[in-house]
Every structure is written in structure tokens, then in C-alpha cells.
Design a protein around this motif. Structure first.
Motif, mmCIF file in Angstrom:
data_model
loop_
_atom_site.group_PDB
_atom_site.id
_atom_site.type_symbol
_atom_site.label_atom_id
_atom_site.label_comp_id
_atom_site.label_asym_id
_atom_site.label_seq_id
_atom_site.Cartn_x
_atom_site.Cartn_y
_atom_site.Cartn_z
ATOM 1 N N SER A 172 0.840 -1.217 0.000
ATOM 2 C CA SER A 172 0.000 0.000 0.000
ATOM 3 C C SER A 172 0.867 1.255 0.000
ATOM 4 C CB SER A 172 -0.898 0.029 1.233
ATOM 5 O OG SER A 172 -1.635 -1.151 1.341
ATOM 6 N N GLN A 175 1.278 2.562 -3.396
ATOM 7 C CA GLN A 175 0.123 3.354 -3.845
ATOM 8 C C GLN A 175 0.198 4.765 -3.265
ATOM 9 O OE1 GLN A 175 -0.576 -0.204 -3.353
ATOM 10 N NE2 GLN A 175 -2.798 -0.311 -3.457
ATOM 11 N N MET A 179 0.115 8.236 -5.316
ATOM 12 C CA MET A 179 -0.910 9.273 -5.076
ATOM 13 C C MET A 179 -0.276 10.616 -4.723
ATOM 14 S SD MET A 179 -3.795 7.088 -3.093
ATOM 15 C CE MET A 179 -4.976 8.360 -2.720
ATOM 16 N N PHE A 208 6.272 -12.318 2.526
ATOM 17 C CA PHE A 208 5.468 -12.917 1.460
ATOM 18 C C PHE A 208 5.301 -11.880 0.355
ATOM 19 C CE2 PHE A 208 1.168 -11.084 2.200
ATOM 20 C CZ PHE A 208 1.339 -10.528 3.456
ATOM 21 N N GLN A 210 2.816 -9.604 -2.241
ATOM 22 C CA GLN A 210 1.470 -9.060 -2.421
ATOM 23 C C GLN A 210 1.327 -8.448 -3.803
ATOM 24 O OE1 GLN A 210 0.737 -5.974 0.462
ATOM 25 N NE2 GLN A 210 -0.455 -7.362 1.735
ATOM 26 N N GLU A 212 -1.208 -5.347 -4.854
ATOM 27 C CA GLU A 212 -2.316 -4.472 -4.502
ATOM 28 C C GLU A 212 -2.673 -3.661 -5.735
ATOM 29 O OE1 GLU A 212 -2.111 -4.074 0.249
ATOM 30 O OE2 GLU A 212 -1.767 -2.252 -0.901
ATOM 31 N N PHE A 250 -10.788 -2.622 6.560
ATOM 32 C CA PHE A 250 -9.396 -2.192 6.331
ATOM 33 C C PHE A 250 -9.351 -0.699 6.591
ATOM 34 C CE2 PHE A 250 -10.079 -5.735 3.319
ATOM 35 C CZ PHE A 250 -9.179 -6.634 3.863
ATOM 36 N N PHE A 252 -7.847 1.572 5.079
ATOM 37 C CA PHE A 252 -7.788 2.444 3.894
ATOM 38 C C PHE A 252 -9.014 2.404 3.014
ATOM 39 C CE2 PHE A 252 -5.643 -1.545 3.332
ATOM 40 C CZ PHE A 252 -4.414 -1.471 3.990
ATOM 41 N N GLY A 284 -8.712 -9.096 -0.316
ATOM 42 C CA GLY A 284 -9.465 -8.051 0.373
ATOM 43 C C GLY A 284 -9.599 -6.845 -0.546
ATOM 44 N N CYS A 285 -10.657 -6.063 -0.358
ATOM 45 C CA CYS A 285 -10.882 -4.927 -1.267
ATOM 46 C C CYS A 285 -11.819 -3.907 -0.638
ATOM 47 C CB CYS A 285 -11.467 -5.434 -2.582
ATOM 48 S SG CYS A 285 -12.999 -6.360 -2.348
ATOM 49 N N MET A 292 -8.481 9.165 2.828
ATOM 50 C CA MET A 292 -7.215 8.845 2.150
ATOM 51 C C MET A 292 -7.003 9.755 0.953
ATOM 52 S SD MET A 292 -5.707 5.917 3.154
ATOM 53 C CE MET A 292 -5.095 5.498 1.584
ATOM 54 N N ALA A 307 -9.817 -0.184 -4.260
ATOM 55 C CA ALA A 307 -8.492 -0.777 -4.039
ATOM 56 C C ALA A 307 -8.679 -2.232 -3.642
ATOM 57 C CB ALA A 307 -7.751 -0.020 -2.935
ATOM 58 N N GLY A 309 -6.202 -5.971 -2.411
ATOM 59 C CA GLY A 309 -4.890 -6.537 -2.090
ATOM 60 C C GLY A 309 -4.988 -8.041 -1.972
ATOM 61 N N MET A 310 -3.961 -8.714 -2.457
ATOM 62 C CA MET A 310 -3.961 -10.182 -2.332
ATOM 63 C C MET A 310 -2.540 -10.702 -2.142
ATOM 64 S SD MET A 310 -4.716 -11.265 -6.251
ATOM 65 C CE MET A 310 -5.095 -9.760 -7.111
ATOM 66 N N GLY A 311 -2.448 -11.893 -1.563
ATOM 67 C CA GLY A 311 -1.148 -12.534 -1.388
ATOM 68 C C GLY A 311 -0.891 -13.446 -2.572
#
Ligand code: 2U9
Length: 343
Positions: A172, A175, A179, A208, A210, A212, A250, A252, A284-285, A292, A307, A309-311
Motif C-alpha cells: 500500500s 500506492q 498518489m 510474502f 502481495q 495491490e 481495512f 484504507f 481483500g478490497c 485517504m 483498491a 490486495g492479495m497474497g
């Protein structure tokens, strides 16, 4: 000295008379005269017994002898090669070459490339950033001020030299950096390695990977989020895959959700991977929190965004049934070999 010179003369004649037309004869010659335990080496050892005023002369004689031996050895090797070539027996040019071990991509790289390629087709650009982050980009700018409970969701590695620096706990922060610099429309994905202070086990690791994603523009809605992620999982797991959303939290995003897909193993019937629910969590989203946008000087009354995010390890687990996170970093070729050929 006189005796030695006679011996050397004799050796020269012996060498000149040496014959042979195969590589064995050349090698025997080399070992006898030029080898580390060969005649020339032995004679060199005599130097210490030569009177000082004759050392120079003896050295010259020995150099000539060595040169002769080397020339003769070269000519024996040449004769062997010629004989082999004309007889066609020394080297079989039709034999297969020595095997070259071709490497393969790491499964995480394969999955990363697939994800990037899918989102690129939707117009997303790839953004990258530093793995050592400052507190602002990793936490504060992302709606996680100091002492915010959301910081406890991620056990953080701090850099000793500077308490303001951390190993990023998510991408993140990338991102956030985009921004800071770029005005909407923003459409990016951020793949990369992230770090968390976890005890290493089959299901947790201290790092790990990610991916995003962030899309900010006028009129971006939750429907855009759903369709984008639906397209992604269909491309990744096949057209039959189904999706569902569950409310989540989350810092954000608001509202936030977790997205499940129908189980990739049993297709939704129920199995051990999906714990007999038919669904597996994948990412997750949510809609980017207006706070923000304001944090980065983007007018939240004009712009909206989503937005996610995933692993990557999770995607890999679902795609290739890898059931132990430690396998990704153990460098065991028995594991890695199974992915040879992947792009
Ligand atoms: C900005 C704005 C919004 C990023 C998001 C998630 C949801 C999320 C984790 C799920 C499992 C990653 O692998 S995981 O740990 N992530 O669920 N991430 S929304 O939202 C952002 C980020 C940056 C500026």
C-alpha cells in the motif's frame, strides 16, 4: 655435469624417435617427460648440484630440452587428432551434447507475471517502491496514525538505525507514493515483497508477496470493483469460477470486503481445502476511504476509487495446490523443478 649433458643428449634422441598416432601415446609422452613427476622435472632438481659458473649453461640446455618435449608433444597430439579424424573413430560428432540444465521461473514469479498480464489488459500500470519504508508511507498516510489499533494487525520489523524506518508490511505504501505524485486518473497494480514479524510455519512466514491495486477516477463505483475482480479471477482460474463478497474492515477502504471464489479443487461441492464450505478466501478490497484521498490532496467530492490486495502465495496455493509457505523460499529443486517451463 658432463654426465648430465650426455644423458640429456640421449633423451633428445629418444624424444625425437617417439612415435604414436593416438591420444594415449601423446598422453603417455606428456606424463613421461613433462609430467610433475616426469624426467624433465627430475633433471631440473639437479640444478642445485651444478657449480655456480655452469648453472647458466645448464639452465639453457634444460630450457631447450623442455621446448623440444613440448613441441614433440604437440606434434603427437596433432597426429592423434588427424588419425582420429581420418579414421572417424576419435570423436563421434553425432553423440548428443552434454546436457545443459535450463533454469525455470519460480512459481511466485509465474503467478506474478500472470496477474500483471491480466491487469495490464485492463489498463493498469505496474508501480514499484522501496522495501524499506518510512512510517508515513507505510502507516500514517494510510489512515493508520501512531497508536491506531490497525497497526497491530501487522507485526512490523523496525530498522534499528532509524525508528522511523520499517520493512514495508504491505505494498500500500507504493500506492501512497503514486498518489503523492500523480493526479487522477490513477490505475496501478503494485506487486512486491512485504515483511511481517511472524513465527515461520506452513501457514505463516516473515515475508510474502502481495499485489495491490488502485483505481481512482470520477464515477468509479463498487460495481467497477466487482466486475474488475470477477474478470481477474475468471482469467486466472477459469470461466466457471464464482465470486462472493463478505463485509470486512481495512483502514484504507470504506466499505471494505473480502472476496471468496468457489473452491478451485472441488468446484464448490466441499472438500478439505475449502473446509467443506465450497468457498475459499482470495483477496481483500473496498472503496478508497475519502480521508485517504484528502490526505493526498485529491478532491473526494469529485473522485472515488477502489483498491484491493492479495497474497501471491495464496493464489499459488489455489492454482498449484502448494500447501506449505516454507517451500517458496527453501530453494529445493525437487519443488522448483515442477514449475520448469512456466512463464
Ligand atoms: C491506498 C489506498 C487503498 C489496499 C487494500 C486490501 C484491501 C487487502 C490484504 C489482504 C490479504 C493483502 O495479502 S494480504 O495481506 N489487503 O485486503 N488492501 S484494500 O488499499 C489501499 C492501499 C493504498 C493508497
Amino acid at each position: 655435469m658432463e654426465q648430465l649433458l650426455q644423458q640429456i643428449e640421449q633423451l633428445k634422441q629418444e624424444m625425437n624417435a617417439a612415435t604414436g598416432s593416438d591420444s594415449d601415446a601423446a598422453e603417455q609422452f606428456r606424463i613421461k617427460y613433462l609430467g610433475t613427476k616426469g624426467i624433465i622435472k627430475g633433471l631440473m632438481g639437479e640444478m642445485k648440484n651444478i657449480p655456480n659458473d655452469q648453472k647458466k649453461n645448464f639452465g639453457q640446455v634444460m630450457n631447450d630440452l623442455k621446448q623440444l618435449a613440448e613441441e614433440k608433444w604437440e606434434s603427437l597430439k596433432g597426429a592423434a587428432a588427424d588419425a582420429g579424424a581420418s579414421a572417424g573413430v576419435d570423436f563421434d560428432w553425432t553423440l548428443p551434447g552434454a546436457p545443459v540444465n535450463v533454469g525455470g521461473r519460480h512459481p511466485i514469479s509465474i503467478v506474478r507475471n500472470q496477474i500483471v498480464s491480466i491487469f495490464k489488459r485492463l489498463g493498469f500500470a505496474v508501480a514499484e517502491g522501496p522495501e524499506i519504508e518510512d512510517d508515513w508511507h507505510n502507516f500514517t498516510a494510510l489512515n493508520m496514525p501512531e497508536n491506531h489499533t490497525a497497526r497491530d494487525m501487522q507485526d512490523t520489523f523496525y530498522i534499528l538505525q532509524n525508528p522511523d524506518w520499517v520493512l514495508r508490511t504491505h505494498t500500500s505504501s507504493v500506492q501512497a507514493r503514486v498518489m503523492e505524485k500523480q493526479k487522477p486518473p490513477i490505475r496501478i497494480i503494485c506487486p512486491g515483497r512485504v515483511y511481517r514479524n511472524e513465527t515461520i510455519s506452513a501457514r505463516a512466514h516473515c515475508f510474502f508477496h502481495q499485489v495491490e491495486g488502485l483505481y481512482i477516477d470520477e464515477h468509479v463505483s463498487f460495481a467497477d470493483l466487482k466486475q474488475t475482480l470477477y474478470f481477474f479471477v475468471q482469467e486466472m482460474f477459469g470461466k466457471d469460477v464464482k465470486i462472493r463478497f463478505r463485509p470486512s474492515y481495512f483502514p484504507f477502504t470504506e466499505p471494505s470486503a473480502e472476496m471468496d471464489i468457489s473452491c478451485t479443487v472441488c468446484g464448490g461441492k466441499g472438500c478439505s481445502l475449502c473446509k467443506h464450505t465450497g468457498w475459499v478466501e482470495i483477496l481483500g478490497c473496498g472503496m478508497v476511504h475519502p480521508k485517504m484521498l484528502d490526505n493526498f490532496g485529491i478532491d473526494s467530492s469529485k473522485y472515488t476509487g477502489f483498491a484491493f490486495g492479495m497474497g501471491m502465495e495464496r493464489i499459488c496455493q489455489l492454482k498449484y495446490r502448494v500447501n506449505d509457505l516454507r517451500l517458496y523460499s527453501q530453494n529445493d529443486v525437487r519443488f522448483l523443478d515442477q514449475f520448469t517451463g512456466g512463464v
